[in-house]
Motif scaffolding. Structure first.
Motif, PDB file in Angstrom:
ATOM      1  N   ALA A 332       0.833  -1.210   0.000  1.00 25.57           N
ATOM      2  CA  ALA A 332       0.000   0.000   0.000  1.00 25.57           C
ATOM      3  C   ALA A 332       0.864   1.254   0.000  1.00 25.57           C
ATOM      4  CB  ALA A 332      -0.913   0.002   1.224  1.00 25.57           C
ATOM      5  N   VAL A 333       0.498   2.182  -0.882  1.00 28.85           N
ATOM      6  CA  VAL A 333       1.173   3.485  -0.953  1.00 28.85           C
ATOM      7  C   VAL A 333       0.171   4.516  -0.431  1.00 28.85           C
ATOM      8  CG1 VAL A 333       2.162   5.217  -2.485  1.00 28.85           C
ATOM      9  CG2 VAL A 333       2.524   2.771  -2.949  1.00 28.85           C
ATOM     10  N   LEU A 334       0.500   5.159   0.679  1.00 32.81           N
ATOM     11  CA  LEU A 334      -0.481   5.976   1.386  1.00 32.81           C
ATOM     12  C   LEU A 334       0.048   7.394   1.599  1.00 32.81           C
ATOM     13  CD1 LEU A 334      -1.171   3.114   3.948  1.00 32.81           C
ATOM     14  CD2 LEU A 334      -2.548   3.677   1.936  1.00 32.81           C
ATOM     15  N   PRO A 335      -0.129   8.238   0.582  1.00 29.58           N
ATOM     16  CA  PRO A 335       0.375   9.606   0.719  1.00 29.58           C
ATOM     17  C   PRO A 335      -0.559  10.452   1.588  1.00 29.58           C
ATOM     18  CG  PRO A 335      -0.584   9.294  -1.473  1.00 29.58           C
ATOM     19  CD  PRO A 335      -0.743   7.996  -0.741  1.00 29.58           C
ATOM     20  N   TYR A 336      -0.017  11.036   2.623  1.00 30.22           N
ATOM     21  CA  TYR A 336      -0.794  11.956   3.451  1.00 30.22           C
ATOM     22  C   TYR A 336      -0.527  13.369   2.943  1.00 30.22           C
ATOM     23  CZ  TYR A 336      -2.679   8.419   6.468  1.00 30.22           C
ATOM     24  OH  TYR A 336      -3.405   7.347   6.929  1.00 30.22           O
ATOM     25  N   ASP A 337      -0.971  13.595   1.731  1.00 33.84           N
ATOM     26  CA  ASP A 337      -0.832  14.894   1.080  1.00 33.84           C
ATOM     27  C   ASP A 337      -1.770  14.866  -0.114  1.00 33.84           C
ATOM     28  OD1 ASP A 337       1.500  17.292   0.569  1.00 33.84           O
ATOM     29  OD2 ASP A 337       0.208  16.725  -1.080  1.00 33.84           O
ATOM     30  N   GLN A 338      -2.753  15.740  -0.087  1.00 36.10           N
ATOM     31  CA  GLN A 338      -3.763  15.706  -1.147  1.00 36.10           C
ATOM     32  C   GLN A 338      -3.137  15.930  -2.522  1.00 36.10           C
ATOM     33  OE1 GLN A 338      -6.729  14.606  -0.601  1.00 36.10           O
ATOM     34  NE2 GLN A 338      -7.364  14.849  -2.736  1.00 36.10           N
ATOM     35  N   GLU A 377      -4.477   5.140  -1.548  1.00 37.49           N
ATOM     36  CA  GLU A 377      -5.343   6.326  -1.593  1.00 37.49           C
ATOM     37  C   GLU A 377      -4.696   7.362  -0.685  1.00 37.49           C
ATOM     38  OE1 GLU A 377      -8.473   7.594  -2.651  1.00 37.49           O
ATOM     39  OE2 GLU A 377      -8.251   6.062  -4.185  1.00 37.49           O
ATOM     40  N   PRO A 378      -4.966   8.609  -0.913  1.00 39.00           N
ATOM     41  CA  PRO A 378      -4.435   9.584   0.034  1.00 39.00           C
ATOM     42  C   PRO A 378      -5.053   9.391   1.423  1.00 39.00           C
ATOM     43  CG  PRO A 378      -5.293  10.666  -1.940  1.00 39.00           C
ATOM     44  CD  PRO A 378      -5.711   9.235  -2.015  1.00 39.00           C
ATOM     45  N   GLY A 379      -4.198   9.610   2.428  1.00 36.10           N
ATOM     46  CA  GLY A 379      -4.724   9.643   3.793  1.00 36.10           C
ATOM     47  C   GLY A 379      -5.407  10.983   3.989  1.00 36.10           C
ATOM     48  N   THR A 380      -6.441  11.095   4.749  1.00 36.71           N
ATOM     49  CA  THR A 380      -6.987  10.079   5.615  1.00 36.71           C
ATOM     50  C   THR A 380      -8.130   9.305   4.945  1.00 36.71           C
ATOM     51  OG1 THR A 380      -8.501  11.727   6.558  1.00 36.71           O
ATOM     52  CG2 THR A 380      -6.452  11.384   7.741  1.00 36.71           C
ATOM     53  N   ASN A 381      -8.382   9.560   3.671  1.00 33.09           N
ATOM     54  CA  ASN A 381      -9.515   8.893   3.018  1.00 33.09           C
ATOM     55  C   ASN A 381      -9.421   7.372   3.122  1.00 33.09           C
ATOM     56  OD1 ASN A 381     -10.039  11.484   2.347  1.00 33.09           O
ATOM     57  ND2 ASN A 381     -10.057  11.207   0.148  1.00 33.09           N
ATOM     58  N   GLY A 382      -8.202   6.848   2.903  1.00 38.11           N
ATOM     59  CA  GLY A 382      -8.011   5.398   2.961  1.00 38.11           C
ATOM     60  C   GLY A 382      -8.399   4.826   4.316  1.00 38.11           C
ATOM     61  N   ASP A 400       3.518   1.992   2.900  1.00 37.20           N
ATOM     62  CA  ASP A 400       4.378   3.175   2.932  1.00 37.20           C
ATOM     63  C   ASP A 400       3.500   4.384   3.249  1.00 37.20           C
ATOM     64  OD1 ASP A 400       6.448   1.583   2.135  1.00 37.20           O
ATOM     65  OD2 ASP A 400       6.602   2.401   0.100  1.00 37.20           O
ATOM     66  N   PHE A 401       3.762   5.008   4.367  1.00 38.77           N
ATOM     67  CA  PHE A 401       3.093   6.260   4.717  1.00 38.77           C
ATOM     68  C   PHE A 401       4.026   7.401   4.301  1.00 38.77           C
ATOM     69  CE2 PHE A 401       1.016   3.162   7.301  1.00 38.77           C
ATOM     70  CZ  PHE A 401      -0.268   3.627   7.504  1.00 38.77           C
ATOM     71  N   ILE A 402       3.498   8.319   3.520  1.00 39.11           N
ATOM     72  CA  ILE A 402       4.339   9.399   2.977  1.00 39.11           C
ATOM     73  C   ILE A 402       3.705  10.728   3.378  1.00 39.11           C
ATOM     74  CG2 ILE A 402       5.252  10.426   0.833  1.00 39.11           C
ATOM     75  CD1 ILE A 402       4.630   7.556  -0.408  1.00 39.11           C
ATOM     76  N   ALA A 403       4.494  11.594   4.000  1.00 41.68           N
ATOM     77  CA  ALA A 403       3.881  12.847   4.462  1.00 41.68           C
ATOM     78  C   ALA A 403       4.874  14.003   4.473  1.00 41.68           C
ATOM     79  CB  ALA A 403       3.323  12.664   5.877  1.00 41.68           C
ATOM     80  N   PRO A 404       4.389  15.194   4.121  1.00 42.95           N
ATOM     81  CA  PRO A 404       5.216  16.394   4.287  1.00 42.95           C
ATOM     82  C   PRO A 404       5.021  16.974   5.686  1.00 42.95           C
ATOM     83  CG  PRO A 404       3.206  16.954   3.123  1.00 42.95           C
ATOM     84  CD  PRO A 404       3.084  15.502   3.501  1.00 42.95           C
ATOM     85  N   VAL A 405       6.098  17.465   6.275  1.00 42.04           N
ATOM     86  CA  VAL A 405       5.990  18.060   7.605  1.00 42.04           C
ATOM     87  C   VAL A 405       5.317  19.426   7.505  1.00 42.04           C
ATOM     88  CG1 VAL A 405       7.342  18.965   9.539  1.00 42.04           C
ATOM     89  CG2 VAL A 405       7.942  16.755   8.494  1.00 42.04           C
TER      90      VAL A 405
END
Ligand SMILES: O=P(O)(O)OC[C@H]1O[C@](O)(CO)[C@@H](O)[C@@H]1O
Length: 546
Positions: A332-338, A377-382, A400-405
């Motif tokens: 799972a690829v989970l970007p926390y950035d719209q 899917e983008p977090g937090t939708n997933g 993989d959780f991916i997020a910008p600070v």
């Protein structure tokens, strides 16, 4: 058994996997307060935390033994040197040359390719500058307001993903559109939103023979001419991004409006090439150069860091660990950035078209798993959709959780809330919730006896579910370049370990062939011909209803 599965490194991992049965990450963290320090890496403004994996130092040692046994470093060096490592197509694999230091030299067939790369970038810069500053106008003299990229696969997913990721950097006058699907709805809905006088179509196709792209491009051209524009105006409104000058001319685009690249650029690795022109127009040539610089920094790291400290190597071997030794089928690829909302789709092609192979480089059927199914899917939708299965389902799903600070939109408390979810999810996946903890919680809420015991199993979280966290300071052109190249090289590491050719894609051909054979029957030009009863039955139903 294959050479791989009977190799010393593989059998050692097999044995180690059995020893890891029953080892819980909770206990690994409890036993080592410095686990994060030992299992995290930084490259500039990118941090990879891989401590929440079912690994010990021994696991990683054995995985790197496997990587070395499979020649990851040698194949890497061969790739960067321009050797034809794409064996079935006899091609070099040099997307890294597109972002290389242009003062150097990288040879393909004895020819330094970097001067051509520099010339292409210059051409792209001149064109994109002109479109952006309004000196490139449509045929009626108006500046361009809408860019419509028509392409599919690598000629769409890279540009649309990067363009969307970098929306905060877009030119305020220019709107971006990406048309890929041959479904007429895609082009029709796009054409409704644009004005022919101020639209610029970029026909993006490495081969310039892809049916979907040419069908959409022809529709766009007809629509444009239908608006009353003269044939000569095509030159102002259509450009081609391709390796195939002959087909570009046949289509009617002046090759002066063609931005070229080379057969050593794979489609799914081509956003760094002329295929990135829509991105360059959107964000400007300087920002595009920063994107290239991010990729270049990851290349330098991948080439020089020992595997133990090498971000792509670490991600690569962890995927092998789960796919080959823990029966994980997916990733799972989970970007926390719209803005990264197309990253999972982009990585689906990058990874699955590269490593979705079942024949090794020697042409033998493999007896081990290769590339995973990528989804996300983008977090937090997933979280409000499929995370239930990740937390409590029966499958191991490495994430993989991916997020910008830093957020480009620091409105109210949105970003802290978003980031708290990243940390909470990875912690929950790792630590879980034991029956004792659930019992205590339920007791506190007033439940007891049989009612408590009946509910208890449903509220237990096993935990021990693996994840990586990738933090970047902010999603900007440079960090995005780092991130994309990180995944490219991860895919490379895995393909090398699996001994597959990662840079061809024969598996997409059969469907294309059969569609061509079926099409005349749907157009009523021919009888259906010989097909299985399902295909014939469906054809008959389509004919009945049309
Ligand atoms: O750029 P082209 O040649 O139109 O190809 C588009 C896509 O089609 C594929 O060849 C397979 O469907 C991809 O690898 C490629 O990115």
């Amino acid at each position: 058994m294959s050479d791989l599965t009977r190799s010393p490194a593989w059998t050692a991992l097999d044995a180690h996997r059995k020893a890891m049965d029953g080892v819980h990450m909770r206990d690994l963290f409890a036993a080592d307060p410095k686990r994060f320090d030992s299992f995290s890496l930084r490259l500039g403004d990118l941090l990879l935390d891989y401590s929440k994996n079912r690994v010990t130092a021994e696991t990683l040692g054995l995985l790197f033994d496997l990587a070395r046994q499979q020649g990851v470093e040698t194949w890497r060096d061969r790739m960067f040197a321009g050797e034809p490592i794409n064996g079935t197509e006899h091609r070099a694999v040099l997307h890294t040359a597109l972002r290389a230091d242009l003062a150097g030299s990288i040879e393909v067939d004895g020819q330094n390719v970097l001067p051509e790369v520099a010339a292409s970038l210059k051409h792209m810069r001149e064109f994109s500058d002109a479109v952006r500053d309004g000196s490139w106008t449509g045929h009626t003299g108006k500046p361009i307001t809408d860019i419509i990229n028509i392409g599919i696969g690598g000629s769409d997913l890279g540009p649309v993903m990067v363009s969307e990721a970098l929306v905060p950097y877009h030119h305020p006058r220019i709107r971006m559109h990406f048309v890929s699907n041959v479904d007429g709805t895609h082009i029709a809905e796009t054409l409704k939103r644009i004005d022919p006088e101020t639209s610029l179509f970029l026909i993006a196709s490495k081969t310039f023979t892809t049916q979907e792209t040419l069908t959409n491009a022809n529709t766009a051209r007809r629509w444009f001419l239908h608006s009353g524009a003269p044939e000569a105006a095509i030159a102002k409104h259509f450009a081609a991004l391709s390796t195939n000058a002959t087909e570009v001319s046949k289509f009617g685009i002046d090759t002066a409006n063609m931005f070229g690249f080379w057969d050593w650029v794979g489609g799914r690795y081509s956003v760094w090439s002329a295929i990135g022109l829509p991105v360059m127009i959107a964000i400007g040539a300087d920002a595009f150069e920063r994107f290239l610089a991010g990729g270049r920094a990851m290349d330098a790291h991948f080439r020089s860091a020992p595997l133990e400290q090498n971000l792509p190597a670490v991600l690569g071997v962890l995927g092998v660990w789960y796919g080959n030794f823990w029966d994980a089928q997916t990733h799972a690829v989970l970007p926390y950035d719209q803005y990264l909302h197309r990253l999972p789709a982009y990585l689906q092609q990058a990874d699955m078209e590269s490593n979705g192979k079942s024949v090794d480089r020697q042409g033998h059927r493999v007896d081990y798993q290769t590339g995973p199914v990528i989804f996300g899917e983008p977090g937090t939708n997933g979280q409000h959709s499929f995370y239930q299965l990740i937390h409590q389902g029966t499958k191991v799903i490495p994430c993989d959780f991916i997020a910008p600070v830093e957020s480009h939109n620091p409105v109210d408390d949105h970003h802290p809330i978003l980031l708290s979810n990243v940390l909470a999810q990875t912690e929950a996946l790792m630590v879980g919730k034991t029956p004792d903890q659930v019992r205590a919680e339920l007791t506190k809420s007033g439940l007891s006896g049989a009612a408590l015991e009946a509910l208890l199993p449903f509220k237990v979280f096993e935990g021990n579910r693996p994840s990586n966290t990738i933090l970047v300071r902010e999603i900007d052109p440079y960090t995005l370049g780092l991130l994309v190249a990180l995944y490219e090289h991860k895919i490379f590491v895995q393909g090398t370990i699996w001994n597959v050719y990662s840079f061809d894609q024969w598996g997409v051909e059969l469907g294309k062939q059969l569609a061509k054979a079926i099409q005349p029957a749907l157009l009523g030009e021919k009888a259906p011909g010989a097909h299985d009863s399902s295909t014939l039955g469906l054809l008959a139903a389509i004919r009945d209803w049309s």
